[in-house]
Design a protein around this motif. Structure first.
Motif, PDB file in Angstrom:
ATOM      1  N   ALA A  85       0.904  -1.111  -0.061  1.00 16.27           N
ATOM      2  CA  ALA A  85      -0.136   0.054  -0.059  1.00 16.27           C
ATOM      3  C   ALA A  85       0.825   1.132   0.066  1.00 16.27           C
ATOM      4  N   SER A  86       1.909   1.158   0.859  1.00 15.78           N
ATOM      5  CA  SER A  86       2.738   2.484   1.001  1.00 15.78           C
ATOM      6  C   SER A  86       4.005   2.538   0.135  1.00 15.78           C
ATOM      7  N   ASP A  87       4.377   1.279  -0.498  1.00 17.66           N
ATOM      8  CA  ASP A  87       5.499   0.928  -1.110  1.00 17.66           C
ATOM      9  C   ASP A  87       6.663   1.302  -0.075  1.00 17.66           C
ATOM     10  N   ARG A  88       6.593   1.112   1.123  1.00 17.98           N
ATOM     11  CA  ARG A  88       7.830   1.256   1.932  1.00 17.98           C
ATOM     12  C   ARG A  88       8.134  -0.110   2.756  1.00 17.98           C
ATOM     13  N   ILE A  89       9.613   0.094   2.941  1.00 20.72           N
ATOM     14  CA  ILE A  89      10.177  -1.126   3.255  1.00 20.72           C
ATOM     15  C   ILE A  89       9.968  -1.374   4.833  1.00 20.72           C
ATOM     16  N   VAL A  90       9.437  -2.595   5.221  1.00 23.49           N
ATOM     17  CA  VAL A  90       9.057  -2.787   6.721  1.00 23.49           C
ATOM     18  C   VAL A  90      10.215  -4.052   7.227  1.00 23.49           C
ATOM     19  N   ALA A  91      10.836  -4.782   6.623  1.00 22.65           N
ATOM     20  CA  ALA A  91      11.869  -5.811   6.992  1.00 22.65           C
ATOM     21  C   ALA A  91      12.922  -5.869   5.999  1.00 22.65           C
ATOM     22  N   VAL A  92      14.142  -6.115   6.626  1.00 23.36           N
ATOM     23  CA  VAL A  92      15.341  -6.276   5.859  1.00 23.36           C
ATOM     24  C   VAL A  92      16.238  -7.365   6.286  1.00 23.36           C
ATOM     25  N   GLY A  93      17.056  -7.881   5.733  1.00 23.14           N
ATOM     26  CA  GLY A  93      17.953  -8.891   5.972  1.00 23.14           C
ATOM     27  C   GLY A  93      19.072  -9.226   4.686  1.00 23.14           C
ATOM     28  N   CYS A  94      20.229  -9.992   5.063  1.00 18.86           N
ATOM     29  CA  CYS A  94      21.148 -10.159   4.090  1.00 18.86           C
ATOM     30  C   CYS A  94      21.844 -11.551   4.434  1.00 18.86           C
ATOM     31  N   VAL A  95      22.131 -12.333   3.264  1.00 17.90           N
ATOM     32  CA  VAL A  95      23.166 -13.479   3.307  1.00 17.90           C
ATOM     33  C   VAL A  95      24.362 -13.167   2.608  1.00 17.90           C
ATOM     34  N   PHE A  96      25.424 -13.558   3.211  1.00 19.71           N
ATOM     35  CA  PHE A  96      26.766 -13.305   2.618  1.00 19.71           C
ATOM     36  C   PHE A  96      27.273 -14.917   2.260  1.00 19.71           C
ATOM     37  N   VAL A  97      27.638 -15.179   1.189  1.00 21.86           N
ATOM     38  CA  VAL A  97      28.061 -16.386   0.837  1.00 21.86           C
ATOM     39  C   VAL A  97      29.648 -16.347   0.721  1.00 21.86           C
ATOM     40  N   GLU A  98      30.117 -17.232   1.875  1.00 19.33           N
ATOM     41  CA  GLU A  98      31.742 -17.276   1.841  1.00 19.33           C
ATOM     42  C   GLU A  98      32.246 -18.281   1.056  1.00 19.33           C
ATOM     43  N   ARG A  99      33.015 -18.272   0.317  1.00 18.53           N
ATOM     44  CA  ARG A  99      33.652 -19.457  -0.470  1.00 18.53           C
ATOM     45  C   ARG A  99      34.962 -20.044   0.385  1.00 18.53           C
ATOM     46  N   LYS A 100      35.198 -21.097   0.573  1.00 17.30           N
ATOM     47  CA  LYS A 100      36.295 -21.749   1.375  1.00 17.30           C
ATOM     48  C   LYS A 100      37.103 -22.727   0.503  1.00 17.30           C
ATOM     49  N   PHE A 101      38.432 -23.030   1.149  1.00 13.17           N
ATOM     50  CA  PHE A 101      39.122 -24.074   0.608  1.00 13.17           C
ATOM     51  C   PHE A 101      38.966 -25.321   1.383  1.00 13.17           C
ATOM     52  N   LEU A 102      38.386 -25.078   2.294  1.00 13.36           N
ATOM     53  CA  LEU A 102      37.980 -26.473   3.319  1.00 13.36           C
ATOM     54  C   LEU A 102      36.749 -27.217   2.759  1.00 13.36           C
ATOM     55  N   ARG A 103      36.240 -28.376   3.554  1.00 14.04           N
ATOM     56  CA  ARG A 103      34.990 -29.195   3.245  1.00 14.04           C
ATOM     57  C   ARG A 103      34.667 -29.041   1.592  1.00 14.04           C
ATOM     58  N   GLY A 104      35.766 -29.603   0.870  1.00 13.11           N
ATOM     59  CA  GLY A 104      35.828 -29.818  -0.485  1.00 13.11           C
ATOM     60  C   GLY A 104      35.296 -28.661  -1.302  1.00 13.11           C
ATOM     61  N   LEU A 105      35.920 -27.501  -0.897  1.00 10.57           N
ATOM     62  CA  LEU A 105      35.599 -26.311  -1.474  1.00 10.57           C
ATOM     63  C   LEU A 105      34.257 -25.827  -1.381  1.00 10.57           C
ATOM     64  N   GLY A 106      33.800 -25.975   0.082  1.00 12.37           N
ATOM     65  CA  GLY A 106      32.591 -25.614   0.697  1.00 12.37           C
ATOM     66  C   GLY A 106      32.207 -24.144   0.556  1.00 12.37           C
ATOM     67  N   SER A 107      31.304 -23.775   0.889  1.00 17.31           N
ATOM     68  CA  SER A 107      30.599 -22.424   1.385  1.00 17.31           C
ATOM     69  C   SER A 107      29.902 -22.179   2.456  1.00 17.31           C
ATOM     70  N   VAL A 108      29.919 -21.227   3.186  1.00 16.91           N
ATOM     71  CA  VAL A 108      29.176 -20.882   4.461  1.00 16.91           C
ATOM     72  C   VAL A 108      28.439 -19.493   4.078  1.00 16.91           C
ATOM     73  N   GLY A 109      26.994 -19.721   4.591  1.00 13.89           N
ATOM     74  CA  GLY A 109      26.115 -18.521   4.523  1.00 13.89           C
ATOM     75  C   GLY A 109      26.199 -17.858   5.887  1.00 13.89           C
ATOM     76  N   HIS A 110      26.415 -16.582   5.643  1.00 17.01           N
ATOM     77  CA  HIS A 110      26.439 -15.646   7.045  1.00 17.01           C
ATOM     78  C   HIS A 110      25.382 -14.535   6.884  1.00 17.01           C
ATOM     79  N   ILE A 111      24.380 -14.959   7.829  1.00 14.03           N
ATOM     80  CA  ILE A 111      23.135 -14.071   8.108  1.00 14.03           C
ATOM     81  C   ILE A 111      23.525 -12.696   8.657  1.00 14.03           C
ATOM     82  N   GLU A 112      23.203 -11.624   8.108  1.00 14.82           N
ATOM     83  CA  GLU A 112      23.759 -10.424   8.386  1.00 14.82           C
ATOM     84  C   GLU A 112      22.581  -9.177   8.772  1.00 14.82           C
ATOM     85  N   ASP A 113      22.470  -8.346   9.456  1.00 18.43           N
ATOM     86  CA  ASP A 113      21.574  -7.227   9.380  1.00 18.43           C
ATOM     87  C   ASP A 113      20.046  -7.480   9.149  1.00 18.43           C
ATOM     88  N   ILE A 114      19.680  -8.243  10.292  1.00 17.63           N
ATOM     89  CA  ILE A 114      18.296  -8.454  10.253  1.00 17.63           C
ATOM     90  C   ILE A 114      17.405  -7.310  11.020  1.00 17.63           C
TER      91      ILE A 114
END
Ligand code: ACO
Length: 173
Positions: A85-114
């Motif tokens: 109705a207002s086109d205003r933001i009411v909630a936010v969040g982010c996930v940052f995907v970190e690539r690694k050399f361990l765990r078979g070149l695995g990745s970890v998701g970091h949830i931030e800024d909720i």
């Protein structure tokens, strides 16, 4: 501002990466989508203020940061919930995907800024943001999704399916 559809916006990442299940569970007056370059005008920074100190960098610097972050492909996934109705933001969040050399070149998701606008807290919007971010993290192949939070937010994250693991350390500059 009239509600802008996904097709009308310059979005950070493809909207198809957002869980259909989470979209279905949101009230029809709300819409979940990736951050848009023009969200500076929809109160994105105001919502973040419920979390911490946010200084206004101005629109040009906001868009420059948006583009700099987006130039690292498959890495940042900032999303927002918008009130239609207002086109205003009411909630936010982010996930940052970190690539690694361990765990078979695995990745970890970091949830931030909720953050959920004060007037909208307690309506499951935080839960929906976390569900959508975890879905992106898991579909990006992350073997785990982690986050840091205050003791008072532990019950919220437990409700979202997270468990306490190890400690957080910090050294501020
Ligand atoms: N203590 C206990 N239970 C809680 C709390 C809390 N502090 N917060 C939420 N819950 C519970 C709710 O009661 C609900 O339980 P139910 O399913 O049994 O009804 C469940 O958790 C889901 O709650 P939501 O309604 O989705 O919570 P909300 O939309 O209010 O979002 C949030 C929670 C994000 C913590 C919000 O209150 C907020 O923005 N707080 C200020 C900023 C903040 O602290 N952000 C998190 C920082 S940590 C990080 O960014 C990684």
């Amino acid at each position: 501002m009239p509600f802008a559809t996904d097709a009308e916006l310059d979005l950070f990442f493809p909207p198809a990466l957002i869980s259909e299940e989470v979209k279905k569970q949101l009230h029809e007056t709300l819409h979940i989508r990736p951050l848009a370059a023009t969200d500076y005008h929809r109160g994105y920074l105001d919502v973040l203020k419920v979390l911490t100190v946010v200084s206004d960098p101005g629109e040009t610097a906001f868009v420059a940061q948006f583009n700099a972050m987006r130039s690292a492909p498959h890495t940042y996934y900032p999303l927002v919930i918008v009130d239609r109705a207002s086109d205003r933001i009411v909630a936010v969040g982010c996930v940052f995907v970190e690539r690694k050399f361990l765990r078979g070149l695995g990745s970890v998701g970091h949830i931030e800024d909720i953050a959920v606008d004060k007037s909208q807290q307690g309506k499951k919007l935080g839960l929906r943001v976390i569900q959508a971010l975890t879905y992106i993290s898991e579909n990006s192949g992350c073997y785990k999704t982690i986050l840091n939070c205050s003791n008072e937010n532990i019950p919220f994250y437990q409700k979202c399916g997270f468990e306490t693991k190890e400690n957080e350390m910090a050294k501020y500059a």
